[in-house]
Design an enzyme around this catalytic site. Structure first.
Site, short mmCIF file in Angstrom:
data_model
loop_
_atom_site.label_atom_id
_atom_site.label_comp_id
_atom_site.label_asym_id
_atom_site.label_seq_id
_atom_site.Cartn_x
_atom_site.Cartn_y
_atom_site.Cartn_z
N SER A 143 0.87 -1.18 0.00
CA SER A 143 0.00 0.00 0.00
C SER A 143 0.90 1.23 0.00
O SER A 143 2.09 1.14 0.35
CB SER A 143 -0.85 0.00 1.28
OG SER A 143 -1.48 1.25 1.48
N TYR A 156 -2.18 -1.34 10.38
CA TYR A 156 -2.12 -1.43 8.93
C TYR A 156 -0.79 -0.88 8.40
O TYR A 156 -0.14 -1.51 7.57
CB TYR A 156 -3.31 -0.64 8.35
CG TYR A 156 -3.53 -0.80 6.87
CD1 TYR A 156 -4.31 -1.85 6.37
CD2 TYR A 156 -2.98 0.10 5.96
CE1 TYR A 156 -4.54 -1.98 5.01
CE2 TYR A 156 -3.20 -0.04 4.60
CZ TYR A 156 -3.98 -1.08 4.13
OH TYR A 156 -4.20 -1.21 2.77
P1 NAD Z 1 -11.63 -6.08 0.08
O1 NAD Z 1 -12.20 -5.96 1.44
O2 NAD Z 1 -12.45 -5.69 -1.09
O3 NAD Z 1 -11.14 -7.58 -0.16
C1 NAD Z 1 -10.41 -8.28 0.81
C2 NAD Z 1 -10.36 -9.74 0.43
O4 NAD Z 1 -9.68 -10.45 1.48
C3 NAD Z 1 -11.74 -10.39 0.29
O5 NAD Z 1 -11.71 -11.35 -0.75
C4 NAD Z 1 -11.92 -11.09 1.64
O6 NAD Z 1 -12.81 -12.20 1.58
C5 NAD Z 1 -10.50 -11.55 1.89
N1 NAD Z 1 -10.26 -11.86 3.29
C6 NAD Z 1 -10.53 -11.12 4.40
N2 NAD Z 1 -10.17 -11.79 5.50
C7 NAD Z 1 -9.66 -12.98 5.10
C8 NAD Z 1 -9.15 -14.12 5.77
N3 NAD Z 1 -9.04 -14.15 7.11
N4 NAD Z 1 -8.71 -15.17 5.03
C9 NAD Z 1 -8.82 -15.14 3.68
N5 NAD Z 1 -9.30 -14.10 2.99
C10 NAD Z 1 -9.72 -13.03 3.69
O7 NAD Z 1 -10.24 -5.28 0.12
P2 NAD Z 1 -9.38 -4.56 -1.02
O8 NAD Z 1 -9.57 -3.11 -0.91
O9 NAD Z 1 -9.57 -5.23 -2.32
O10 NAD Z 1 -7.91 -4.84 -0.47
C11 NAD Z 1 -7.10 -5.87 -0.97
C12 NAD Z 1 -5.64 -5.60 -0.59
O11 NAD Z 1 -5.23 -4.35 -1.17
C13 NAD Z 1 -5.43 -5.47 0.92
O12 NAD Z 1 -4.19 -6.07 1.26
C14 NAD Z 1 -5.37 -3.98 1.13
O13 NAD Z 1 -4.63 -3.63 2.26
C15 NAD Z 1 -4.68 -3.54 -0.15
N6 NAD Z 1 -4.88 -2.13 -0.50
C16 NAD Z 1 -6.12 -1.63 -0.73
C17 NAD Z 1 -6.26 -0.30 -1.08
C18 NAD Z 1 -7.59 0.31 -1.39
O14 NAD Z 1 -7.66 1.53 -1.59
N7 NAD Z 1 -8.64 -0.47 -1.50
C19 NAD Z 1 -5.15 0.53 -1.16
C20 NAD Z 1 -3.90 -0.01 -0.90
C21 NAD Z 1 -3.78 -1.34 -0.57
#
Ligand code: NAD
Length: 261
Positions: A143, A156
């Site tokens: 991130s 985080y």
């Molecule tokens: P999201 O909530 O849409 O998806 C998260 C996924 O992780 C889902 O498929 C969920 O079922 C799964 N998950 C949650 N707990 C779990 C567990 N215990 N075991 C297995 N799977 C599990 O989130 P997102 O925004 O798509 O984020 C995905 C990644 O990208 C994360 O690592 C997040 O930190 C990173 N990220 C997101 C953003 C953003 O702006 N959305 C920015 C930077 C980084």
């Protein structure tokens, strides 16, 4: 891009960025092991849609990545069921927002377990097979918060900084094994994880989701636009290409200028 014959395990791919990455890897021809939580019927619909749309094999495993033993079993089931584990995308993540002095211990433990420890266990499980086969791609979704901090996100930010450190160590250890290890550092991507933060802000501030979306972007990103899961997926596909075969140990920003400031 031709990833035909490769098998990709994308953690947390039932939603958001992980789903976007899984779809782009499938578009490039890779077979896919989906993983994540959620409604079984909805996940089966996603699984069959990706398989039908891109004519690749797609399996799903519900492993809960907060349990190390389940991660080892997930990697083994990927290798046994789909025949390999060539591309590992450590993507699953959660967020908790509170100042340090009010941050619940359980929230700290949960964020570190999924956002950091699961990345370690995933790499530990995948690297031996990649070394045997002499080819591998590991992509850790960090991130902008792996490079800079924001208040109220101690677990985080600590986890994501840790992911970048672990990525660099793995890159060194795999440098001459045909395996590259890189981190992608997105800025704001409009996924359920971020939508929940926007809705919480709108509720707390008595404003609208639209107002808070713009405010959220403006606080951090010079570019007032969300990155899409598809764009993160395209970057992941590039990291799997021959052109990227000497890119390793990098933390790649895709963040609308967030960390350029
Ligand atoms: P999201 O909530 O849409 O998806 C998260 C996924 O992780 C889902 O498929 C969920 O079922 C799964 N998950 C949650 N707990 C779990 C567990 N215990 N075991 C297995 N799977 C599990 O989130 P997102 O925004 O798509 O984020 C995905 C990644 O990208 C994360 O690592 C997040 O930190 C990173 N990220 C997101 C953003 C953003 O702006 N959305 C920015 C930077 C980084």
């Amino acid at each position: 891009m031709d990833l035909k014959g490769k098998v990709a395990l994308v953690t947390g791919s039932t939603s958001g960025i992980g789903l976007g990455i899984a779809r782009e890897l499938a578009r490039a021809g890779s077979d896919i092991m989906l993983n994540g939580l959620g409604d079984q019927a909805a996940i089966e619909a996603l699984r069959s849609d990706i398989a039908d749309t891109f004519a690749v094999r797609v399996a799903f495993d519900p492993a809960n990545l907060t349990h190390p033993a389940d991660i080892m079993r997930l990697a083994a089931r990927c290798e046994a069921g789909l025949g390999s584990l060539d591309i590992l995308v450590n993507n699953a993540g959660i967020q908790h927002v509170a100042p340090i002095d009010q941050f619940p211990d359980a929230a700290w433990e949960a964020v570190i377990a999924l956002n950091l420890s699961a990345v370690f266990y995933g790499m530990k499980a995948a690297i031996p097979g990649m070394k045997r086969r002499g080819w591998g791609r590991i992509i850790n979704i960090a991130s902008a918060h792996g490079l800079v901090a924001s208040r109220d996100k101690v677990a985080y930010v600590a986890a994501k900084h840790g992911v970048i450190g672990a990525t660099k160590v793995a890159a060194l250890e795999c440098a001459n094994a045909g395996i590259t290890v890189n981190a992608i550092c997105p800025g704001w991507v409009l996924t359920p994880l971020v939508q929940a933060q926007i809705e919480a802000r709108a509720k707390a501030n008595g404003t609208t989701v639209e107002t808070e979306s713009t405010a959220l972007l403006a606080e951090k990103q010079p570019m007032l636009a969300f990155t899409t899961p598809e764009k993160i997926g395209a970057l992941a596909v590039f990291l799997c290409s021959e052109a990227a075969s000497t890119m390793t140990g990098a933390a790649l920003s895709i963040d609308g200028g967030w960390v350029a400031q």
